[in-house]
Write a protein that holds these residues in place. Sequence first.
Motif, PDB file in Angstrom:
ATOM      1  N   GLU A  71       0.838  -1.194   0.000  1.00  0.00           N
ATOM      2  CA  GLU A  71       0.000   0.000   0.000  1.00  0.00           C
ATOM      3  C   GLU A  71       0.875   1.246   0.000  1.00  0.00           C
ATOM      4  O   GLU A  71       2.035   1.220   0.411  1.00  0.00           O
ATOM      5  N   GLU A  72       0.308   2.354  -0.465  1.00  0.00           N
ATOM      6  CA  GLU A  72       1.076   3.568  -0.723  1.00  0.00           C
ATOM      7  C   GLU A  72       1.804   4.089   0.521  1.00  0.00           C
ATOM      8  O   GLU A  72       2.942   4.557   0.428  1.00  0.00           O
ATOM      9  N   LYS A  73       1.191   3.972   1.689  1.00  0.00           N
ATOM     10  CA  LYS A  73       1.821   4.481   2.911  1.00  0.00           C
ATOM     11  C   LYS A  73       3.145   3.780   3.199  1.00  0.00           C
ATOM     12  O   LYS A  73       4.097   4.418   3.663  1.00  0.00           O
ATOM     13  N   ARG A  74       3.209   2.499   2.910  1.00  0.00           N
ATOM     14  CA  ARG A  74       4.464   1.769   3.132  1.00  0.00           C
ATOM     15  C   ARG A  74       5.472   2.080   2.024  1.00  0.00           C
ATOM     16  O   ARG A  74       6.664   2.224   2.281  1.00  0.00           O
ATOM     17  N   TYR A  75       4.973   2.173   0.807  1.00  0.00           N
ATOM     18  CA  TYR A  75       5.835   2.517  -0.330  1.00  0.00           C
ATOM     19  C   TYR A  75       6.525   3.858  -0.100  1.00  0.00           C
ATOM     20  O   TYR A  75       7.727   4.012  -0.328  1.00  0.00           O
ATOM     21  N   LEU A  76       5.782   4.834   0.390  1.00  0.00           N
ATOM     22  CA  LEU A  76       6.321   6.183   0.612  1.00  0.00           C
ATOM     23  C   LEU A  76       7.117   6.297   1.912  1.00  0.00           C
ATOM     24  O   LEU A  76       7.753   7.324   2.156  1.00  0.00           O
ATOM     25  N   GLY A  77       7.078   5.272   2.741  1.00  0.00           N
ATOM     26  CA  GLY A  77       7.810   5.333   4.000  1.00  0.00           C
ATOM     27  C   GLY A  77       7.111   6.129   5.079  1.00  0.00           C
ATOM     28  O   GLY A  77       7.711   6.490   6.086  1.00  0.00           O
ATOM     29  N   ILE A  78       5.821   6.401   4.863  1.00  0.00           N
ATOM     30  CA  ILE A  78       5.044   7.132   5.859  1.00  0.00           C
ATOM     31  C   ILE A  78       4.758   6.228   7.056  1.00  0.00           C
ATOM     32  O   ILE A  78       4.734   6.658   8.203  1.00  0.00           O
ATOM     33  N   GLU A  79       4.567   4.964   6.749  1.00  0.00           N
ATOM     34  CA  GLU A  79       4.209   3.993   7.777  1.00  0.00           C
ATOM     35  C   GLU A  79       4.861   2.663   7.459  1.00  0.00           C
ATOM     36  O   GLU A  79       4.876   2.222   6.310  1.00  0.00           O
ATOM     37  N   GLU A  80       5.432   2.002   8.452  1.00  0.00           N
ATOM     38  CA  GLU A  80       6.015   0.676   8.258  1.00  0.00           C
ATOM     39  C   GLU A  80       5.760  -0.174   9.504  1.00  0.00           C
ATOM     40  O   GLU A  80       6.490  -0.096  10.488  1.00  0.00           O
ATOM     41  N   PRO A  81       4.695  -0.986   9.481  1.00  0.00           N
ATOM     42  CA  PRO A  81       4.312  -1.751  10.666  1.00  0.00           C
ATOM     43  C   PRO A  81       5.094  -3.035  10.892  1.00  0.00           C
ATOM     44  O   PRO A  81       4.991  -3.626  11.972  1.00  0.00           O
ATOM     45  N   ILE A  82       5.873  -3.479   9.907  1.00  0.00           N
ATOM     46  CA  ILE A  82       6.490  -4.806  10.004  1.00  0.00           C
ATOM     47  C   ILE A  82       8.007  -4.766   9.901  1.00  0.00           C
ATOM     48  O   ILE A  82       8.711  -5.253  10.790  1.00  0.00           O
ATOM     49  N   ASP A  83       8.519  -4.191   8.831  1.00  0.00           N
ATOM     50  CA  ASP A  83       9.961  -4.244   8.583  1.00  0.00           C
ATOM     51  C   ASP A  83      10.720  -3.161   9.340  1.00  0.00           C
ATOM     52  O   ASP A  83      10.151  -2.157   9.764  1.00  0.00           O
ATOM     53  N   LYS A  84      12.025  -3.360   9.490  1.00  0.00           N
ATOM     54  CA  LYS A  84      12.856  -2.507  10.345  1.00  0.00           C
ATOM     55  C   LYS A  84      13.187  -1.164   9.702  1.00  0.00           C
ATOM     56  O   LYS A  84      13.618  -0.240  10.386  1.00  0.00           O
ATOM     57  N   LYS A  85      13.016  -1.069   8.389  1.00  0.00           N
ATOM     58  CA  LYS A  85      13.313   0.175   7.689  1.00  0.00           C
ATOM     59  C   LYS A  85      12.102   0.588   6.863  1.00  0.00           C
ATOM     60  O   LYS A  85      11.287  -0.244   6.469  1.00  0.00           O
ATOM     61  N   LYS A  86      12.005   1.889   6.595  1.00  0.00           N
ATOM     62  CA  LYS A  86      10.883   2.435   5.832  1.00  0.00           C
ATOM     63  C   LYS A  86      11.311   2.788   4.411  1.00  0.00           C
ATOM     64  O   LYS A  86      12.483   3.052   4.163  1.00  0.00           O
ATOM     65  N   GLY A  87      10.321   2.859   3.529  1.00  0.00           N
ATOM     66  CA  GLY A  87      10.598   3.308   2.173  1.00  0.00           C
ATOM     67  C   GLY A  87      10.469   2.191   1.163  1.00  0.00           C
ATOM     68  O   GLY A  87       9.852   1.158   1.420  1.00  0.00           O
ATOM     69  N   HIS A  88      11.086   2.400   0.001  1.00  0.00           N
ATOM     70  CA  HIS A  88      11.001   1.395  -1.057  1.00  0.00           C
ATOM     71  C   HIS A  88      12.325   1.277  -1.793  1.00  0.00           C
ATOM     72  O   HIS A  88      13.223   2.106  -1.627  1.00  0.00           O
ATOM     73  N   ILE A  89      12.444   0.262  -2.607  1.00  0.00           N
ATOM     74  CA  ILE A  89      13.642   0.060  -3.419  1.00  0.00           C
ATOM     75  C   ILE A  89      13.707   1.174  -4.463  1.00  0.00           C
ATOM     76  O   ILE A  89      12.712   1.439  -5.149  1.00  0.00           O
ATOM     77  N   PRO A  90      14.832   1.869  -4.573  1.00  0.00           N
ATOM     78  CA  PRO A  90      14.931   2.987  -5.528  1.00  0.00           C
ATOM     79  C   PRO A  90      14.527   2.578  -6.946  1.00  0.00           C
ATOM     80  O   PRO A  90      14.911   1.513  -7.434  1.00  0.00           O
ATOM     81  N   GLY A  91      13.747   3.428  -7.566  1.00  0.00           N
ATOM     82  CA  GLY A  91      13.322   3.197  -8.941  1.00  0.00           C
ATOM     83  C   GLY A  91      12.019   2.445  -9.087  1.00  0.00           C
ATOM     84  O   GLY A  91      11.461   2.366 -10.182  1.00  0.00           O
ATOM     85  N   ALA A  92      11.515   1.874  -7.981  1.00  0.00           N
ATOM     86  CA  ALA A  92      10.281   1.096  -8.057  1.00  0.00           C
ATOM     87  C   ALA A  92       9.069   2.012  -8.174  1.00  0.00           C
ATOM     88  O   ALA A  92       9.033   3.099  -7.590  1.00  0.00           O
ATOM     89  N   ILE A  93       8.079   1.565  -8.937  1.00  0.00           N
ATOM     90  CA  ILE A  93       6.802   2.256  -8.999  1.00  0.00           C
ATOM     91  C   ILE A  93       5.820   1.519  -8.089  1.00  0.00           C
ATOM     92  O   ILE A  93       6.032   0.366  -7.734  1.00  0.00           O
ATOM     93  N   ASN A  94       4.750   2.189  -7.719  1.00  0.00           N
ATOM     94  CA  ASN A  94       3.808   1.613  -6.763  1.00  0.00           C
ATOM     95  C   ASN A  94       2.503   1.183  -7.435  1.00  0.00           C
ATOM     96  O   ASN A  94       1.830   1.979  -8.080  1.00  0.00           O
TER      97      ASN A  94
END
Length: 275
Positions: A177-200
Amino acid sequence: MKHIVEKEWLLKHLNEENVRIIDCRFSLANPETGGTEYEEAHIPGAVYFDLEKDLSGNVSGHGGRHPLPDLDGLIEKLEKAGIGEDTTVVAYDNGEGAFAARFWWMLSYLGHNNVYVLNGGFKNWTGANYPVTAEVPVFNRASFRPAINEAILADMEEVKAISQGQTENSVLIDSREEKRYLGIEEPIDKKKGHIPGAINKPWMQGLEEGHYKPIEDQKKRFADIDPEKKVVVYCGSGVTAVPNYLALKEAGYENVKLYLGSFSDWISYEENEIE
Protein backbone atom coordinates in the motif's frame (compact mmCIF):
# COMPACT_ATOMS: atom_id res chain seq x y z
CA MET A 1 -9.33 -16.15 -17.04
CA LYS A 2 -6.22 -18.28 -17.52
CA HIS A 3 -5.18 -18.84 -13.91
CA ILE A 4 -8.41 -18.27 -11.97
CA VAL A 5 -11.53 -20.44 -11.69
CA GLU A 6 -14.99 -19.61 -10.37
CA LYS A 7 -16.82 -21.46 -7.60
CA GLU A 8 -19.32 -22.89 -10.11
CA TRP A 9 -16.50 -24.61 -11.98
CA LEU A 10 -15.08 -26.12 -8.80
CA LEU A 11 -18.48 -27.34 -7.63
CA LYS A 12 -18.98 -29.09 -10.97
CA HIS A 13 -15.58 -30.84 -10.73
CA LEU A 14 -15.56 -31.31 -6.95
CA ASN A 15 -15.39 -35.09 -6.83
CA GLU A 16 -13.22 -35.74 -9.86
CA GLU A 17 -10.27 -38.01 -9.22
CA ASN A 18 -7.81 -35.80 -11.04
CA VAL A 19 -8.75 -32.58 -9.20
CA ARG A 20 -7.07 -31.60 -5.93
CA ILE A 21 -8.10 -28.68 -3.74
CA ILE A 22 -5.70 -26.82 -1.48
CA ASP A 23 -6.81 -24.76 1.51
CA CYS A 24 -4.34 -21.89 2.05
CA ARG A 25 -6.21 -19.84 4.65
CA PHE A 26 -3.81 -17.95 6.88
CA SER A 27 -3.53 -14.92 9.15
CA LEU A 28 -0.26 -13.04 9.39
CA ALA A 29 -1.44 -11.65 12.73
CA ASN A 30 -2.29 -15.10 14.11
CA PRO A 31 -0.48 -17.89 12.21
CA GLU A 32 -2.52 -20.69 13.80
CA THR A 33 -5.86 -19.31 12.58
CA GLY A 34 -5.80 -20.92 9.14
CA GLY A 35 -5.19 -24.42 10.44
CA THR A 36 -7.93 -24.03 13.03
CA GLU A 37 -10.39 -22.80 10.41
CA TYR A 38 -9.50 -25.78 8.20
CA GLU A 39 -10.18 -28.23 11.04
CA GLU A 40 -13.59 -26.64 11.64
CA ALA A 41 -14.75 -26.59 8.01
CA HIS A 42 -13.26 -26.68 4.53
CA ILE A 43 -14.21 -27.45 0.95
CA PRO A 44 -14.68 -31.24 0.60
CA GLY A 45 -11.46 -32.93 -0.47
CA ALA A 46 -9.25 -29.97 0.44
CA VAL A 47 -5.78 -30.47 1.95
CA TYR A 48 -4.32 -27.73 4.15
CA PHE A 49 -1.00 -26.06 3.23
CA ASP A 50 0.35 -23.59 5.78
CA LEU A 51 2.03 -20.39 4.50
CA GLU A 52 4.87 -20.54 7.03
CA LYS A 53 5.21 -24.30 7.62
CA ASP A 54 4.77 -25.53 4.03
CA LEU A 55 5.16 -22.60 1.62
CA SER A 56 8.07 -20.79 3.32
CA GLY A 57 11.47 -21.77 4.69
CA ASN A 58 13.26 -20.87 7.90
CA VAL A 59 14.07 -17.18 8.30
CA SER A 60 17.81 -16.43 8.30
CA GLY A 61 20.08 -13.43 7.75
CA HIS A 62 18.95 -12.98 4.17
CA GLY A 63 16.01 -14.21 2.11
CA GLY A 64 13.27 -12.17 3.74
CA ARG A 65 10.46 -13.07 6.11
CA HIS A 66 8.96 -15.78 3.87
CA PRO A 67 11.88 -17.33 1.96
CA LEU A 68 11.63 -20.31 -0.37
CA PRO A 69 10.64 -23.48 1.48
CA ASP A 70 12.59 -26.72 1.50
CA LEU A 71 11.48 -27.98 -1.90
CA ASP A 72 11.93 -31.65 -1.04
CA GLY A 73 9.59 -31.22 1.92
CA LEU A 74 7.03 -29.38 -0.20
CA ILE A 75 7.16 -32.04 -2.92
CA GLU A 76 6.74 -34.75 -0.28
CA LYS A 77 3.53 -33.11 0.94
CA LEU A 78 2.27 -32.63 -2.62
CA GLU A 79 2.80 -36.32 -3.33
CA LYS A 80 0.97 -37.30 -0.12
CA ALA A 81 -1.91 -35.12 -1.28
CA GLY A 82 -2.09 -37.18 -4.45
CA ILE A 83 -0.76 -34.42 -6.68
CA GLY A 84 1.14 -35.64 -9.73
CA GLU A 85 2.20 -34.02 -12.97
CA ASP A 86 -1.25 -34.30 -14.57
CA THR A 87 -3.32 -33.26 -11.56
CA THR A 88 -5.49 -30.15 -11.78
CA VAL A 89 -4.93 -28.14 -8.60
CA VAL A 90 -7.16 -25.36 -7.23
CA ALA A 91 -5.99 -23.27 -4.28
CA TYR A 92 -8.16 -21.04 -2.12
CA ASP A 93 -7.87 -18.73 0.87
CA ASN A 94 -10.53 -16.62 2.58
CA GLY A 95 -10.77 -14.29 -0.39
CA GLU A 96 -7.69 -12.18 0.30
CA GLY A 97 -6.13 -13.70 -2.82
CA ALA A 98 -2.54 -13.51 -1.59
CA PHE A 99 -2.18 -16.82 0.25
CA ALA A 100 -3.75 -18.92 -2.49
CA ALA A 101 -1.69 -17.00 -5.05
CA ARG A 102 1.50 -17.84 -3.12
CA PHE A 103 0.67 -21.55 -3.48
CA TRP A 104 -0.18 -21.02 -7.15
CA TRP A 105 3.19 -19.33 -7.71
CA MET A 106 5.07 -22.05 -5.81
CA LEU A 107 3.59 -24.78 -8.01
CA SER A 108 4.34 -22.70 -11.09
CA TYR A 109 7.93 -22.43 -9.86
CA LEU A 110 8.04 -26.22 -9.55
CA GLY A 111 6.92 -26.43 -13.18
CA HIS A 112 3.30 -27.47 -12.58
CA ASN A 113 1.18 -25.43 -14.96
CA ASN A 114 -2.25 -26.92 -14.28
CA VAL A 115 -2.85 -24.89 -11.11
CA TYR A 116 -5.48 -22.24 -10.42
CA VAL A 117 -6.76 -19.83 -7.75
CA LEU A 118 -10.40 -20.00 -6.66
CA ASN A 119 -11.93 -16.58 -7.25
CA GLY A 120 -13.54 -15.21 -4.10
CA GLY A 121 -12.08 -17.91 -1.89
CA PHE A 122 -13.78 -19.75 0.95
CA LYS A 123 -16.06 -16.84 1.91
CA ASN A 124 -17.53 -16.74 -1.59
CA TRP A 125 -17.95 -20.54 -1.53
CA THR A 126 -19.80 -20.59 1.78
CA GLY A 127 -21.75 -17.48 0.81
CA ALA A 128 -23.32 -19.56 -1.95
CA ASN A 129 -24.18 -22.31 0.59
CA TYR A 130 -21.88 -24.73 -1.20
CA PRO A 131 -20.84 -27.86 0.74
CA VAL A 132 -18.18 -27.89 3.46
CA THR A 133 -16.85 -30.61 5.72
CA ALA A 134 -14.52 -31.20 8.66
CA GLU A 135 -13.37 -34.54 7.25
CA VAL A 136 -9.65 -34.66 6.42
CA PRO A 137 -9.17 -36.54 3.14
CA VAL A 138 -6.62 -39.27 2.49
CA PHE A 139 -5.32 -39.85 -1.03
CA ASN A 140 -3.16 -42.43 -2.74
CA ARG A 141 0.39 -41.16 -3.05
CA ALA A 142 1.30 -39.66 -6.41
CA SER A 143 4.64 -39.00 -8.09
CA PHE A 144 5.53 -35.33 -8.53
CA ARG A 145 8.62 -34.64 -10.62
CA PRO A 146 9.54 -30.95 -10.50
CA ALA A 147 10.86 -28.94 -13.44
CA ILE A 148 12.09 -25.79 -11.69
CA ASN A 149 11.16 -22.63 -13.58
CA GLU A 150 13.93 -20.19 -12.61
CA ALA A 151 12.57 -17.70 -15.16
CA ILE A 152 9.85 -16.54 -12.75
CA LEU A 153 12.12 -15.89 -9.75
CA ALA A 154 14.25 -12.76 -9.33
CA ASP A 155 17.06 -12.49 -6.78
CA MET A 156 18.47 -9.43 -5.02
CA GLU A 157 21.29 -8.87 -7.52
CA GLU A 158 18.88 -8.78 -10.45
CA VAL A 159 16.65 -6.33 -8.59
CA LYS A 160 19.66 -4.16 -7.74
CA ALA A 161 20.64 -4.01 -11.41
CA ILE A 162 17.13 -2.84 -12.32
CA SER A 163 17.09 -0.35 -9.44
CA GLN A 164 20.40 1.16 -10.58
CA GLY A 165 19.30 1.42 -14.20
CA GLN A 166 21.74 -1.22 -15.41
CA THR A 167 19.01 -3.39 -16.95
CA GLU A 168 17.17 -1.96 -19.93
CA ASN A 169 13.46 -2.46 -20.59
CA SER A 170 12.74 -3.51 -17.01
CA VAL A 171 10.18 -2.29 -14.47
CA LEU A 172 10.21 -2.82 -10.72
CA ILE A 173 6.80 -2.82 -9.01
CA ASP A 174 6.31 -2.32 -5.28
CA SER A 175 3.00 -4.03 -4.48
CA ARG A 176 2.51 -2.68 -0.95
CA GLU A 177 0.00 0.00 0.00
CA GLU A 178 1.08 3.57 -0.72
CA LYS A 179 1.82 4.48 2.91
CA ARG A 180 4.46 1.77 3.13
CA TYR A 181 5.84 2.52 -0.33
CA LEU A 182 6.32 6.18 0.61
CA GLY A 183 7.81 5.33 4.00
CA ILE A 184 5.04 7.13 5.86
CA GLU A 185 4.21 3.99 7.78
CA GLU A 186 6.01 0.68 8.26
CA PRO A 187 4.31 -1.75 10.67
CA ILE A 188 6.49 -4.81 10.00
CA ASP A 189 9.96 -4.24 8.58
CA LYS A 190 12.86 -2.51 10.34
CA LYS A 191 13.31 0.18 7.69
CA LYS A 192 10.88 2.44 5.83
CA GLY A 193 10.60 3.31 2.17
CA HIS A 194 11.00 1.39 -1.06
CA ILE A 195 13.64 0.06 -3.42
CA PRO A 196 14.93 2.99 -5.53
CA GLY A 197 13.32 3.20 -8.94
CA ALA A 198 10.28 1.10 -8.06
CA ILE A 199 6.80 2.26 -9.00
CA ASN A 200 3.81 1.61 -6.76
CA LYS A 201 0.91 -0.65 -7.77
CA PRO A 202 -0.88 -1.68 -4.55
CA TRP A 203 -1.86 -5.33 -4.87
CA MET A 204 -5.30 -4.91 -3.27
CA GLN A 205 -6.39 -2.65 -6.13
CA GLY A 206 -6.46 -5.72 -8.36
CA LEU A 207 -9.27 -7.26 -6.31
CA GLU A 208 -12.80 -6.24 -5.43
CA GLU A 209 -14.74 -7.91 -2.61
CA GLY A 210 -12.37 -10.88 -2.67
CA HIS A 211 -12.57 -11.37 -6.43
CA TYR A 212 -9.88 -10.64 -8.98
CA LYS A 213 -11.02 -7.84 -11.24
CA PRO A 214 -11.69 -8.71 -14.92
CA ILE A 215 -8.81 -8.83 -17.38
CA GLU A 216 -9.73 -5.48 -18.98
CA ASP A 217 -9.57 -3.80 -15.57
CA GLN A 218 -6.18 -5.36 -14.91
CA LYS A 219 -4.92 -4.07 -18.25
CA LYS A 220 -6.02 -0.56 -17.25
CA ARG A 221 -4.15 -0.87 -13.93
CA PHE A 222 -0.92 -1.60 -15.76
CA ALA A 223 -1.55 0.55 -18.84
CA ASP A 224 1.55 2.65 -18.14
CA ILE A 225 3.80 -0.42 -18.39
CA ASP A 226 4.93 -1.70 -21.78
CA PRO A 227 3.93 -5.40 -22.08
CA GLU A 228 7.24 -6.03 -23.85
CA LYS A 229 9.25 -5.06 -20.78
CA LYS A 230 10.48 -7.37 -18.05
CA VAL A 231 8.48 -6.78 -14.88
CA VAL A 232 9.64 -7.71 -11.37
CA VAL A 233 7.13 -7.48 -8.52
CA TYR A 234 7.87 -7.34 -4.81
CA CYS A 235 6.12 -6.55 -1.52
CA GLY A 236 7.25 -6.94 2.08
CA SER A 237 7.98 -10.66 2.09
CA GLY A 238 6.95 -12.16 -1.25
CA VAL A 239 3.32 -12.97 -0.41
CA THR A 240 1.12 -10.00 -1.34
CA ALA A 241 3.16 -9.30 -4.47
CA VAL A 242 1.86 -12.52 -6.02
CA PRO A 243 -1.67 -11.19 -6.70
CA ASN A 244 0.03 -8.50 -8.80
CA TYR A 245 2.13 -11.18 -10.50
CA LEU A 246 -1.03 -13.16 -11.27
CA ALA A 247 -2.90 -10.05 -12.44
CA LEU A 248 -0.04 -9.13 -14.79
CA LYS A 249 -0.10 -12.63 -16.29
CA GLU A 250 -3.87 -12.36 -16.77
CA ALA A 251 -3.36 -8.97 -18.45
CA GLY A 252 -1.03 -10.56 -21.00
CA TYR A 253 2.41 -9.72 -19.59
CA GLU A 254 4.71 -12.61 -20.42
CA ASN A 255 8.02 -11.67 -18.78
CA VAL A 256 7.10 -11.37 -15.11
CA LYS A 257 9.21 -12.32 -12.10
CA LEU A 258 8.67 -12.38 -8.35
CA TYR A 259 11.37 -11.00 -6.06
CA LEU A 260 10.47 -13.53 -3.41
CA GLY A 261 12.68 -12.07 -0.67
CA SER A 262 11.13 -8.66 -1.39
CA PHE A 263 11.72 -5.56 0.77
CA SER A 264 12.53 -7.61 3.89
CA ASP A 265 15.40 -9.25 1.98
CA TRP A 266 16.50 -5.98 0.33
CA ILE A 267 16.98 -4.21 3.68
CA SER A 268 18.95 -7.16 5.09
CA TYR A 269 21.88 -5.93 2.99
CA GLU A 270 23.22 -2.82 4.73
CA GLU A 271 24.72 -1.44 1.51
CA ASN A 272 21.37 -1.39 -0.31
CA GLU A 273 19.87 2.05 -0.69
CA ILE A 274 16.29 2.93 0.21
CA GLU A 275 14.19 5.66 -1.33
